[in-house]
Scaffold this motif. Structure first.
Motif, PDB file in Angstrom:
ATOM      1  N   TRP A 118     -29.796  23.596  -9.121  1.00 23.81           N
ATOM      2  CA  TRP A 118     -28.908  22.444  -9.547  1.00 23.81           C
ATOM      3  C   TRP A 118     -28.242  22.152  -9.658  1.00 23.81           C
ATOM      4  CZ3 TRP A 118     -33.922  20.800 -11.757  1.00 23.81           C
ATOM      5  CH2 TRP A 118     -34.354  21.843 -12.669  1.00 23.81           C
ATOM      6  N   GLU A 119     -27.892  21.307  -8.116  1.00 25.28           N
ATOM      7  CA  GLU A 119     -26.295  20.819  -8.020  1.00 25.28           C
ATOM      8  C   GLU A 119     -25.799  20.979  -8.789  1.00 25.28           C
ATOM      9  OE1 GLU A 119     -29.156  19.985  -6.247  1.00 25.28           O
ATOM     10  OE2 GLU A 119     -29.258  18.141  -6.115  1.00 25.28           O
ATOM     11  N   PRO A 120     -24.656  20.945  -8.928  1.00 23.46           N
ATOM     12  CA  PRO A 120     -23.214  19.720  -9.447  1.00 23.46           C
ATOM     13  C   PRO A 120     -23.617  18.190  -9.093  1.00 23.46           C
ATOM     14  CG  PRO A 120     -22.091  21.523  -8.671  1.00 23.46           C
ATOM     15  CD  PRO A 120     -23.231  21.469  -7.782  1.00 23.46           C
ATOM     16  N   GLY A 121     -23.488  17.334 -10.413  1.00 27.74           N
ATOM     17  CA  GLY A 121     -23.766  15.803  -9.850  1.00 27.74           C
ATOM     18  C   GLY A 121     -25.211  15.618 -10.406  1.00 27.74           C
ATOM     19  N   SER A 122     -25.652  16.423 -10.432  1.00 32.00           N
ATOM     20  CA  SER A 122     -27.848  15.953 -10.055  1.00 32.00           C
ATOM     21  C   SER A 122     -27.754  15.775 -12.529  1.00 32.00           C
ATOM     22  CB  SER A 122     -28.667  17.582 -10.749  1.00 32.00           C
ATOM     23  OG  SER A 122     -28.233  18.430 -11.227  1.00 32.00           O
TER      24      SER A 122
END
Ligand SMILES: O=C(O)CCC(=O)C(=O)O
Ligand SMILES: [Fe+2]
Length: 285
Positions: free
Chosen positions: A106-110
């Motif tokens: 999960w990338e930041p901002g998802s």
């Protein structure tokens, strides 16, 4: 407007308004359920369109799921222990065939990561659990995960290593895939082996089945409550649950062995943390 308004039904649960009596009532409701059942559900907290978005994020990352099919005892062990009888929880092994999408998918901002890291959500859960504050579990793989049960899979009876878990059901199975649990079947002073063995052999006395729907937030104390996700039907839709792990202390990280078991790999952080570990109790695991 609070950025969480896009995610959560803040009209029904104004958890961003610290002095709102409706928030206080929701906290009290959860505290009562946790005290009596070890489990609280905040119905429909996540907005339906956001549930759809979270599910698309899970589907898009499903290829990163680490599936592991194994026979395990309720303590996540897979080997016979000759110090215990054959007919004993320690030596009773049942199939776990589910998988986890790991934290580094999960990338930041998802959307899922944003929900997990929301201070408003963490503060609300801390109050429900009656602890001063909560931090996102610092484990890079186990902090934010999605538990995936595809058709035919099950997550057998077990205890969690963490004191509590926070789950948002994102996609329900059309058949099976129910969350079942036995509140306080063991305590920090009593392993409760006899009662556990009865459940492992198919007993249903004291087993609660949770009515959990997509968008519900579940807070569960799984250290002392045996629990499972029952088998998803072979013709069912898959079950997807987002699992948010928080800790009371900052900077906590998971065990090497369990990490390998759940995610098939470890990161350098896990090896470093293993060297200076402090345990909070003496239960088997
Ligand atoms: O998927 C769930 O609802 C919870 C699964 C579970 O018990 C766990 O991940 O420890
Ligand atoms: Fe669990």
């Amino acid at each position: 407007m609070n950025p969480m308004a896009e995610f959560l039904d803040l009209d029904r649960y104004p958890i961003d308004q610290l002095d709102d009596p409706t928030r206080a009532a929701a906290v009290q409701h959860a505290r009562d359920a946790l005290a009596s059942q070890g489990c609280a559900v905040v119905k429909d907290l996540v907005r339906p369109d956001m549930v759809e978005r979270l599910n698309s994020e899970i589907v898009a990352r499903k290829h990163t799921t680490h599936y592991s099919t194994q026979l395990m005892n309720p303590y996540f062990h897979t080997e016979v222990d000759p110090d215990f009888p054959t007919r004993h929880p320690v030596n009773t092994f049942i199939e776990r065939s589910s998988g986890f999408i790991p934290g580094d998918s999960w990338e930041p901002g998802s959307a899922l990561d944003t929900l997990f890291r929301s201070p408003v959500v963490a503060a609300f859960i801390a109050e429900c659990l009656d602890v001063p504050e909560l931090h996102c579990y610092a484990d890079p793989l186990a902090g934010l995960t999605a538990n995936i049960l595809d058709p035919g899979q099950q997550f057998t009876w077990h205890f969690d290593t963490n004191d509590f878990a926070v789950t948002v059901l994102v996609a329900e199975a059309s058949e099976g895939g129910r969350f079942e649990y036995c509140p306080s079947i063991r305590s920090s002073r009593d392993e409760g082996f006899e009662a556990i063995q009865v459940i492992l052999e198919g007993g249903s006395d004291g087993v609660h089945t949770l009515d959990l729907r997509p968008g519900d937030l579940q807070i569960f104390r799984g250290r002392h409550s045996l629990h499972r996700v029952s088998r998803v039907g072979v013709d069912s839709t898959p079950r997807h649950a987002a699992i948010f792990a928080y800790t009371e202390r900052a900077g906590v990280i998971g065990r090497v062995e369990r990490t390998r078991q759940l995610f098939g790999r470890v990161l350098p952080e896990h090896l470093a943390a293993e060297r200076d570990r402090v345990r909070s109790d003496a239960l088997i695991d």
